[in-house]
Design a protein around this motif. Sequence first.
Motif, short mmCIF file in Angstrom:
data_model
loop_
_atom_site.label_atom_id
_atom_site.label_comp_id
_atom_site.label_asym_id
_atom_site.label_seq_id
_atom_site.Cartn_x
_atom_site.Cartn_y
_atom_site.Cartn_z
N ARG A 58 29.65 50.50 19.01
CA ARG A 58 29.01 49.94 20.11
C ARG A 58 29.65 48.60 20.50
O ARG A 58 30.18 48.25 21.51
CB ARG A 58 27.59 49.97 20.09
N SER A 59 29.99 47.73 19.42
CA SER A 59 30.44 46.52 19.70
C SER A 59 32.06 46.57 19.98
O SER A 59 32.20 46.03 21.05
CB SER A 59 30.26 45.78 18.37
N ARG A 60 32.65 47.56 19.39
CA ARG A 60 34.16 47.76 19.80
C ARG A 60 34.12 48.22 21.45
O ARG A 60 35.23 47.90 21.99
CB ARG A 60 35.14 48.62 18.81
N VAL A 61 33.34 49.30 21.67
CA VAL A 61 33.53 49.52 22.98
C VAL A 61 33.17 48.56 23.96
O VAL A 61 33.84 48.59 24.89
CB VAL A 61 32.26 50.76 23.15
N LYS A 62 32.31 47.77 23.68
CA LYS A 62 32.18 46.65 24.55
C LYS A 62 33.19 45.85 24.71
O LYS A 62 33.54 45.15 25.70
CB LYS A 62 30.77 46.02 24.19
N THR A 63 34.01 45.32 23.60
CA THR A 63 35.10 44.43 23.59
C THR A 63 36.29 45.11 24.33
O THR A 63 37.12 44.30 24.87
CB THR A 63 35.71 44.36 22.08
N ALA A 64 36.29 46.24 24.37
CA ALA A 64 37.24 47.02 25.07
C ALA A 64 37.17 47.03 26.78
O ALA A 64 38.10 47.47 27.27
CB ALA A 64 37.60 48.46 24.58
N MET A 65 36.05 46.50 27.17
CA MET A 65 35.96 46.65 28.71
C MET A 65 36.98 45.57 29.22
O MET A 65 37.11 44.38 28.73
CB MET A 65 34.67 46.30 28.92
N LEU A 66 37.45 46.06 30.30
CA LEU A 66 38.35 45.02 31.28
C LEU A 66 37.61 43.88 31.90
O LEU A 66 36.34 44.30 32.29
CB LEU A 66 39.10 45.84 32.17
N ASP A 67 38.41 42.89 32.11
CA ASP A 67 37.93 41.68 33.00
C ASP A 67 39.12 41.46 34.11
O ASP A 67 40.11 40.63 33.86
CB ASP A 67 37.80 40.47 32.10
N LEU A 68 38.80 42.33 35.27
CA LEU A 68 39.73 41.89 36.25
C LEU A 68 39.54 40.79 36.96
O LEU A 68 38.34 40.52 37.27
CB LEU A 68 39.77 43.23 37.05
N ASP A 69 40.66 40.05 37.59
CA ASP A 69 40.23 38.75 38.42
C ASP A 69 40.99 39.09 39.74
O ASP A 69 41.47 40.21 40.06
CB ASP A 69 40.80 37.64 37.81
N SER A 70 41.03 37.91 40.45
CA SER A 70 41.54 38.06 41.77
C SER A 70 43.11 38.06 41.58
O SER A 70 43.42 38.49 42.60
CB SER A 70 41.03 36.80 42.49
N GLU A 71 43.46 37.71 40.53
CA GLU A 71 45.07 38.07 40.34
C GLU A 71 45.60 39.49 40.23
O GLU A 71 46.81 39.77 40.80
CB GLU A 71 45.70 37.34 39.11
N PHE A 72 44.71 40.26 40.04
CA PHE A 72 44.71 41.74 39.86
C PHE A 72 44.75 42.21 41.29
O PHE A 72 45.36 42.86 42.04
CB PHE A 72 43.67 42.36 38.90
N HIS A 73 43.44 41.84 42.05
CA HIS A 73 43.13 42.25 43.25
C HIS A 73 41.88 41.41 43.92
O HIS A 73 41.18 41.16 43.11
CB HIS A 73 42.81 43.73 43.38
N PRO A 74 42.14 40.85 45.04
CA PRO A 74 41.19 40.10 45.55
C PRO A 74 39.56 40.60 45.58
O PRO A 74 38.61 39.98 45.50
CB PRO A 74 41.35 39.75 46.83
N GLU A 75 39.59 41.96 45.35
CA GLU A 75 38.07 42.58 45.37
C GLU A 75 37.77 42.98 44.03
O GLU A 75 36.72 43.53 43.79
CB GLU A 75 38.20 43.97 46.14
N THR A 76 38.49 42.60 43.04
CA THR A 76 38.17 42.74 41.45
C THR A 76 37.61 41.73 40.99
O THR A 76 37.57 41.29 39.50
CB THR A 76 39.31 43.45 40.75
N THR A 77 37.21 40.41 41.46
CA THR A 77 36.57 39.02 40.82
C THR A 77 35.75 39.40 40.05
O THR A 77 35.63 38.77 38.84
CB THR A 77 36.64 37.96 41.81
N GLU A 78 34.71 40.30 40.61
CA GLU A 78 33.51 40.61 39.82
C GLU A 78 33.33 42.21 39.68
O GLU A 78 33.45 42.79 40.94
CB GLU A 78 32.19 39.84 40.47
N PHE A 79 32.88 42.57 38.72
CA PHE A 79 32.62 44.19 38.98
C PHE A 79 31.38 44.44 39.50
O PHE A 79 30.34 43.71 39.45
CB PHE A 79 32.74 44.64 37.32
N THR A 80 31.30 45.66 40.00
CA THR A 80 30.31 45.96 40.76
C THR A 80 28.99 46.36 39.82
O THR A 80 27.80 46.29 40.39
CB THR A 80 30.81 47.11 42.03
N GLU A 81 29.28 47.51 38.97
CA GLU A 81 28.13 47.83 38.15
C GLU A 81 28.82 48.03 36.72
O GLU A 81 29.91 48.21 36.59
CB GLU A 81 27.94 49.30 38.78
#
Length: 232
Positions: A58-81
């Motif tokens: 579970r810990s490693r699965v959580k570590t593998a989650m992406l953090d996309l920001d506005s540099e990737f796309h203006p609409e990915t600054t915060e995840f929706t769910e």
Amino acid sequence: MLRRRLPLTLLSLLIVTTVAACGGESAPQAAHWSAPPTPTVTPPPPLKPAPTTAAQVRSRVKTAMLDLDSEFHPETTEFTEENSDAWKLISLCRDALPSDRRRTAYRERIWDGETIWVRQYVVGYLKVPGRKLADELQGVLKTCKQYKVPGDGRTSEIVRPSPPPVANGPDVITFCEKLIGRSTRHQCTLLVARGNFVLQVDVAGKDGDLTVGTELLARIAPLATAALEQAT
């Protein structure tokens, strides 16, 4: 005074040397071309020891989650769910990949904007190598060309762009789906296996355009792979 005569052979040598010295500077040099250096490919970091408990998975699965920001796309600054519900890895024409039933931990994160949709799903297993899941999905893709999407009535046609948006291999699979219903749109998928973990990313661009989807997948692939490598 008489001048001493130079031997004929020495005189000839002097003449040839003088001509070469005078004419050598004006003679064009042949252009020398060398191929550009081959870019170095950084090998992936070595695998960490396999997890031995569900908590470690579970810990490693959580570590593998992406953090996309506005540099990737203006609409990915915060995840929706984000959730840790028991979703299944993509299995296309069949209910589930056989080994996916032995999953230990899983987490989903979604970015849902007006012109972009990204879904990341990471699954970890205690006893199953991720390569086995990749092999099972490759087997499905050899025969699955079209199927009815469960629960929404749409038909999916499998699309394999050429060249693929991401280089495929034993641990990396990419493909797209043409989803046909009231409207037609494309969704593209990346699956990466490493150690006892599998990462899946699904993307769709504005109006479900195939080109936009493949470009989006190509951009997110190195970020997703790096996140998985960091966790495993």
